[in-house]
Motif scaffolding. Structure first.
Motif, PDB file in Angstrom:
ATOM      1  N   PHE A 156      31.768  34.852  54.150  1.00  0.00           N
ATOM      2  CA  PHE A 156      32.068  36.053  53.367  1.00  0.00           C
ATOM      3  C   PHE A 156      33.567  36.347  53.409  1.00  0.00           C
ATOM      4  N   ALA A 157      34.058  36.978  52.370  1.00  0.00           N
ATOM      5  CA  ALA A 157      35.415  37.528  52.337  1.00  0.00           C
ATOM      6  C   ALA A 157      35.348  38.827  51.541  1.00  0.00           C
ATOM      7  N   GLY A 158      35.882  39.882  52.101  1.00  0.00           N
ATOM      8  CA  GLY A 158      35.851  41.166  51.423  1.00  0.00           C
ATOM      9  C   GLY A 158      34.448  41.656  51.125  1.00  0.00           C
ATOM     10  N   GLY A 159      33.487  41.289  51.977  1.00  0.00           N
ATOM     11  CA  GLY A 159      32.104  41.720  51.791  1.00  0.00           C
ATOM     12  C   GLY A 159      31.312  40.907  50.782  1.00  0.00           C
ATOM     13  N   LEU A 160      31.938  39.870  50.190  1.00  0.00           N
ATOM     14  CA  LEU A 160      31.262  39.033  49.190  1.00  0.00           C
ATOM     15  C   LEU A 160      31.054  37.618  49.715  1.00  0.00           C
ATOM     16  N   PHE A 178      28.123  38.199  45.439  1.00  0.00           N
ATOM     17  CA  PHE A 178      28.760  36.883  45.437  1.00  0.00           C
ATOM     18  C   PHE A 178      30.106  36.969  44.732  1.00  0.00           C
ATOM     19  N   HIS A 179      31.107  36.352  45.328  1.00  0.00           N
ATOM     20  CA  HIS A 179      32.425  36.268  44.713  1.00  0.00           C
ATOM     21  C   HIS A 179      32.311  35.482  43.408  1.00  0.00           C
ATOM     22  N   GLU A 180      33.155  35.783  42.466  1.00  0.00           N
ATOM     23  CA  GLU A 180      33.131  35.109  41.160  1.00  0.00           C
ATOM     24  C   GLU A 180      33.208  33.590  41.300  1.00  0.00           C
ATOM     25  N   ASP A 181      33.949  33.110  42.286  1.00  0.00           N
ATOM     26  CA  ASP A 181      34.114  31.668  42.502  1.00  0.00           C
ATOM     27  C   ASP A 181      33.292  31.149  43.681  1.00  0.00           C
ATOM     28  N   ALA A 182      32.243  31.856  44.058  1.00  0.00           N
ATOM     29  CA  ALA A 182      31.409  31.446  45.197  1.00  0.00           C
ATOM     30  C   ALA A 182      30.894  30.027  44.987  1.00  0.00           C
ATOM     31  N   LEU A 189      21.595  40.163  43.026  1.00  0.00           N
ATOM     32  CA  LEU A 189      22.325  39.828  44.240  1.00  0.00           C
ATOM     33  C   LEU A 189      23.563  39.003  43.917  1.00  0.00           C
ATOM     34  N   LEU A 190      23.425  38.074  43.014  1.00  0.00           N
ATOM     35  CA  LEU A 190      24.559  37.255  42.585  1.00  0.00           C
ATOM     36  C   LEU A 190      25.676  38.148  42.042  1.00  0.00           C
ATOM     37  N   GLU A 191      25.321  39.102  41.215  1.00  0.00           N
ATOM     38  CA  GLU A 191      26.317  39.997  40.607  1.00  0.00           C
ATOM     39  C   GLU A 191      26.961  40.931  41.621  1.00  0.00           C
ATOM     40  N   GLY A 203      31.058  28.830  41.193  1.00  0.00           N
ATOM     41  CA  GLY A 203      31.128  29.806  40.114  1.00  0.00           C
ATOM     42  C   GLY A 203      29.794  30.465  39.821  1.00  0.00           C
ATOM     43  N   ARG A 204      29.887  31.760  39.483  1.00  0.00           N
ATOM     44  CA  ARG A 204      28.670  32.536  39.210  1.00  0.00           C
ATOM     45  C   ARG A 204      27.840  31.969  38.074  1.00  0.00           C
TER      46      ARG A 204
END
Length: 136
Positions: free
Chosen positions: A113-117, A32-36, A27-29, A52-53
């Motif tokens: 969320f932004a852009g589905g992430l 989630f945005h890289e900088d979540a 789910l993280l991959e 960050g991931r």
């Protein structure tokens, strides 16, 4: 993985409640945005903002620990409210554990969320003072 925000939120809590490290990592991959970031109340021992991931991966691995030393366990989702687009709110109930004792607790968690992430999860616990009391 699902792309609808409320489905991502539901999948996260299902994986966290089941202490499923593989599902949390997937789910993280995928969602989630890289900088979540995750932000917990500062009144908690682990409170504050993490980003960050790579760091979230370590935190999520801790959620999958079968016998946590501190933090939420016996997680259940009370409700999920989809804000229609970029925000979802989840009401969760759990036992908060520290020093071998637990108290009934819960939180509202605002997912953005932004852009589905996922870009941020911000937790609002019911009673951080009661959590701190277990540490004394």
């Amino acid at each position: 993985m699902s792309s609808q925000p409320h489905e991502i939120v539901a999948a996260f809590y299902e994986a966290a409640a089941g202490r499923d490290a593989g599902a949390l990592d997937a789910l993280l991959e995928s969602s989630f945005h890289e900088d979540a970031a995750v932000h917990w109340p500062e009144g908690l021992p682990y409170g504050g903002r993490i980003e960050g991931r790579a760091i979230l991966r370590k935190v999520f691995a801790g959620l999958a620990t079968p016998d946590p030393v501190m933090g939420p366990e016996n997680l259940t989702v009370v409700s999920v409210v989809d804000g229609g687009g970029d925000q979802v709110v989840a009401q969760v109930a759990f036992d908060w554990r520290a020093n071998g004792a637990t108290i009934a607790s819960g939180a509202l968690e605002l997912w953005t969320f932004a852009g589905g992430l996922v870009t941020e999860v911000r937790a609002y616990y019911w009673d951080t003072a009661a959590c701190q009391d277990l540490l004394r």
